[in-house]
Scaffold this motif. Structure first.
Motif, mmCIF file in Angstrom:
data_model
loop_
_atom_site.group_PDB
_atom_site.id
_atom_site.type_symbol
_atom_site.label_atom_id
_atom_site.label_comp_id
_atom_site.label_asym_id
_atom_site.label_seq_id
_atom_site.Cartn_x
_atom_site.Cartn_y
_atom_site.Cartn_z
ATOM 1 N N GLU A 29 -78.067 -93.066 1.394
ATOM 2 C CA GLU A 29 -77.255 -92.725 2.568
ATOM 3 C C GLU A 29 -78.112 -92.732 3.837
ATOM 4 O OE1 GLU A 29 -74.075 -92.487 2.769
ATOM 5 O OE2 GLU A 29 -73.410 -92.142 0.722
ATOM 6 N N GLY A 30 -79.310 -92.197 3.743
ATOM 7 C CA GLY A 30 -80.217 -92.188 4.895
ATOM 8 C C GLY A 30 -80.607 -93.597 5.318
ATOM 9 N N ALA A 31 -80.929 -94.451 4.361
ATOM 10 C CA ALA A 31 -81.306 -95.829 4.679
ATOM 11 C C ALA A 31 -80.147 -96.557 5.356
ATOM 12 C CB ALA A 31 -81.738 -96.564 3.410
ATOM 13 N N ILE A 32 -78.936 -96.330 4.862
ATOM 14 C CA ILE A 32 -77.751 -96.940 5.466
ATOM 15 C C ILE A 32 -77.563 -96.437 6.897
ATOM 16 C CG2 ILE A 32 -75.219 -96.977 5.341
ATOM 17 C CD1 ILE A 32 -75.619 -97.092 2.221
ATOM 18 N N LYS A 33 -77.713 -95.138 7.085
ATOM 19 C CA LYS A 33 -77.570 -94.546 8.420
ATOM 20 C C LYS A 33 -78.581 -95.149 9.391
ATOM 21 C CE LYS A 33 -78.613 -90.207 10.767
ATOM 22 N NZ LYS A 33 -79.061 -88.829 10.558
ATOM 23 N N PHE A 34 -79.855 -95.183 9.001
ATOM 24 C CA PHE A 34 -80.888 -95.691 9.890
ATOM 25 C C PHE A 34 -80.713 -97.187 10.167
ATOM 26 C CE2 PHE A 34 -83.414 -92.076 7.910
ATOM 27 C CZ PHE A 34 -83.130 -91.208 8.951
ATOM 28 N N ASN A 53 -85.881 -97.050 13.839
ATOM 29 C CA ASN A 53 -84.929 -96.955 12.743
ATOM 30 C C ASN A 53 -85.114 -98.043 11.688
ATOM 31 O OD1 ASN A 53 -82.983 -94.592 13.158
ATOM 32 N ND2 ASN A 53 -83.314 -95.436 15.192
ATOM 33 N N ILE A 54 -85.643 -99.198 12.089
ATOM 34 C CA ILE A 54 -86.020 -100.200 11.089
ATOM 35 C C ILE A 54 -87.148 -99.639 10.234
ATOM 36 C CG2 ILE A 54 -87.077 -102.469 10.747
ATOM 37 C CD1 ILE A 54 -85.535 -103.368 13.314
ATOM 38 N N ARG A 55 -88.108 -98.986 10.866
ATOM 39 C CA ARG A 55 -89.234 -98.386 10.113
ATOM 40 C C ARG A 55 -88.729 -97.297 9.161
ATOM 41 N NH1 ARG A 55 -92.770 -99.626 8.037
ATOM 42 N NH2 ARG A 55 -94.057 -97.806 8.240
ATOM 43 N N LYS A 56 -87.795 -96.475 9.614
ATOM 44 C CA LYS A 56 -87.248 -95.427 8.745
ATOM 45 C C LYS A 56 -86.572 -96.043 7.523
ATOM 46 C CE LYS A 56 -86.449 -91.850 12.245
ATOM 47 N NZ LYS A 56 -85.413 -91.055 12.952
ATOM 48 N N THR A 57 -85.798 -97.095 7.748
ATOM 49 C CA THR A 57 -85.141 -97.785 6.640
ATOM 50 C C THR A 57 -86.190 -98.349 5.689
ATOM 51 O OG1 THR A 57 -83.311 -98.393 8.119
ATOM 52 C CG2 THR A 57 -83.486 -99.597 6.040
ATOM 53 N N ASP A 58 -87.213 -98.979 6.249
ATOM 54 C CA ASP A 58 -88.268 -99.569 5.433
ATOM 55 C C ASP A 58 -89.002 -98.513 4.610
ATOM 56 O OD1 ASP A 58 -89.974 -101.931 4.727
ATOM 57 O OD2 ASP A 58 -91.519 -100.668 5.663
ATOM 58 N N HIS A 107 -76.680 -105.026 1.129
ATOM 59 C CA HIS A 107 -77.300 -104.724 -0.170
ATOM 60 C C HIS A 107 -77.442 -103.217 -0.389
ATOM 61 C CE1 HIS A 107 -78.081 -108.830 -1.358
ATOM 62 N NE2 HIS A 107 -78.505 -109.071 -0.127
ATOM 63 N N LEU A 108 -77.807 -102.498 0.656
ATOM 64 C CA LEU A 108 -77.937 -101.050 0.520
ATOM 65 C C LEU A 108 -76.607 -100.404 0.146
ATOM 66 C CD1 LEU A 108 -80.290 -100.156 3.502
ATOM 67 C CD2 LEU A 108 -80.828 -100.004 1.055
ATOM 68 N N ARG A 109 -75.532 -100.867 0.769
ATOM 69 C CA ARG A 109 -74.210 -100.309 0.449
ATOM 70 C C ARG A 109 -73.823 -100.603 -0.993
ATOM 71 N NH1 ARG A 109 -71.464 -102.031 6.115
ATOM 72 N NH2 ARG A 109 -71.842 -100.062 7.226
ATOM 73 N N THR A 110 -74.096 -101.820 -1.440
ATOM 74 C CA THR A 110 -73.789 -102.177 -2.827
ATOM 75 C C THR A 110 -74.594 -101.316 -3.790
ATOM 76 O OG1 THR A 110 -73.259 -104.446 -2.203
ATOM 77 C CG2 THR A 110 -73.835 -104.057 -4.518
ATOM 78 N N MET A 111 -75.878 -101.143 -3.494
ATOM 79 C CA MET A 111 -76.736 -100.336 -4.370
ATOM 80 C C MET A 111 -76.303 -98.876 -4.351
ATOM 81 S SD MET A 111 -80.296 -102.225 -3.423
ATOM 82 C CE MET A 111 -81.347 -101.547 -4.697
ATOM 83 N N ARG A 112 -75.939 -98.364 -3.189
ATOM 84 C CA ARG A 112 -75.460 -96.988 -3.088
ATOM 85 C C ARG A 112 -74.179 -96.797 -3.895
ATOM 86 N NH1 ARG A 112 -72.509 -95.437 1.833
ATOM 87 N NH2 ARG A 112 -71.278 -97.155 1.038
ATOM 88 N N ASP A 113 -73.263 -97.736 -3.749
ATOM 89 C CA ASP A 113 -71.994 -97.626 -4.470
ATOM 90 C C ASP A 113 -72.204 -97.720 -5.982
ATOM 91 O OD1 ASP A 113 -70.798 -97.359 -2.004
ATOM 92 O OD2 ASP A 113 -70.018 -99.425 -1.952
ATOM 93 N N THR A 114 -73.104 -98.588 -6.394
ATOM 94 C CA THR A 114 -73.433 -98.698 -7.820
ATOM 95 C C THR A 114 -74.073 -97.399 -8.300
ATOM 96 O OG1 THR A 114 -73.728 -101.082 -7.613
ATOM 97 C CG2 THR A 114 -74.740 -100.012 -9.538
ATOM 98 N N TRP A 115 -74.942 -96.826 -7.471
ATOM 99 C CA TRP A 115 -75.593 -95.561 -7.835
ATOM 100 C C TRP A 115 -74.562 -94.450 -8.013
ATOM 101 C CZ3 TRP A 115 -79.876 -94.525 -10.053
ATOM 102 C CH2 TRP A 115 -80.303 -93.204 -10.126
#
Length: 137
Positions: A29-34, A53-58, A107-115
């Protein structure tokens, strides 16, 4: 860190009492937000905000990568995905191209939803015998 208001106390308590599966979900959720913040910042030509915010996501994706349990064969697949996402983020860091960030976000959303689905199927990260499990991710 001393909480300064009720929300800070709530957020700190939520993290301290979360299961490993819930913490993983919070990181997604944090990675998606950032990533979303970085996209808007790029579109608004706010280079500093985009960069931060790119760095936070990374950093979150890096944490996922560092905590992969190599004894599971799926870890190799996750490693490849994380490497790809971090490559997109590096490109976005240089070009401030929102399309690169949209790719990461997808990809992050797909991985989050799968999680979330995994959490439902495993009773929030618990094995059927009640013990905790560390699923690659």
């Amino acid at each position: 860190m001393t909480p300064t208001n009720g929300y800070d106390a709530y957020a700190k308590n939520r993290i301290l009492t979360a299961s490993p599966a819930e913490l993983t979900l919070m990181l997604y959720e944090g990675a998606i937000k950032f990533c979303n913040i970085a996209i808007v910042a790029c579109e608004n030509h706010d280079i500093e905000k985009a960069h931060i915010n790119i760095r936070k996501t990374d950093r979150i994706i890096e944490e996922f990568e560092l905590t992969l349990d190599e004894k599971y064969p799926v870890a190799k697949d996750f490693h490849a995905v994380y490497t790809y996402l971090r490559s997109c983020l590096r490109h976005a860091m240089i070009t401030k191209d929102p399309a690169q960030l949209e790719e990461v976000l997808k990809h992050l959303r797909t991985m989050r939803d799968t999680w979330k689905d995994v959490m439902k199927l495993t009773a929030n990260g618990k094995k059927l015998d009640g013990t905790s499990t560390n699923i690659a991710g």
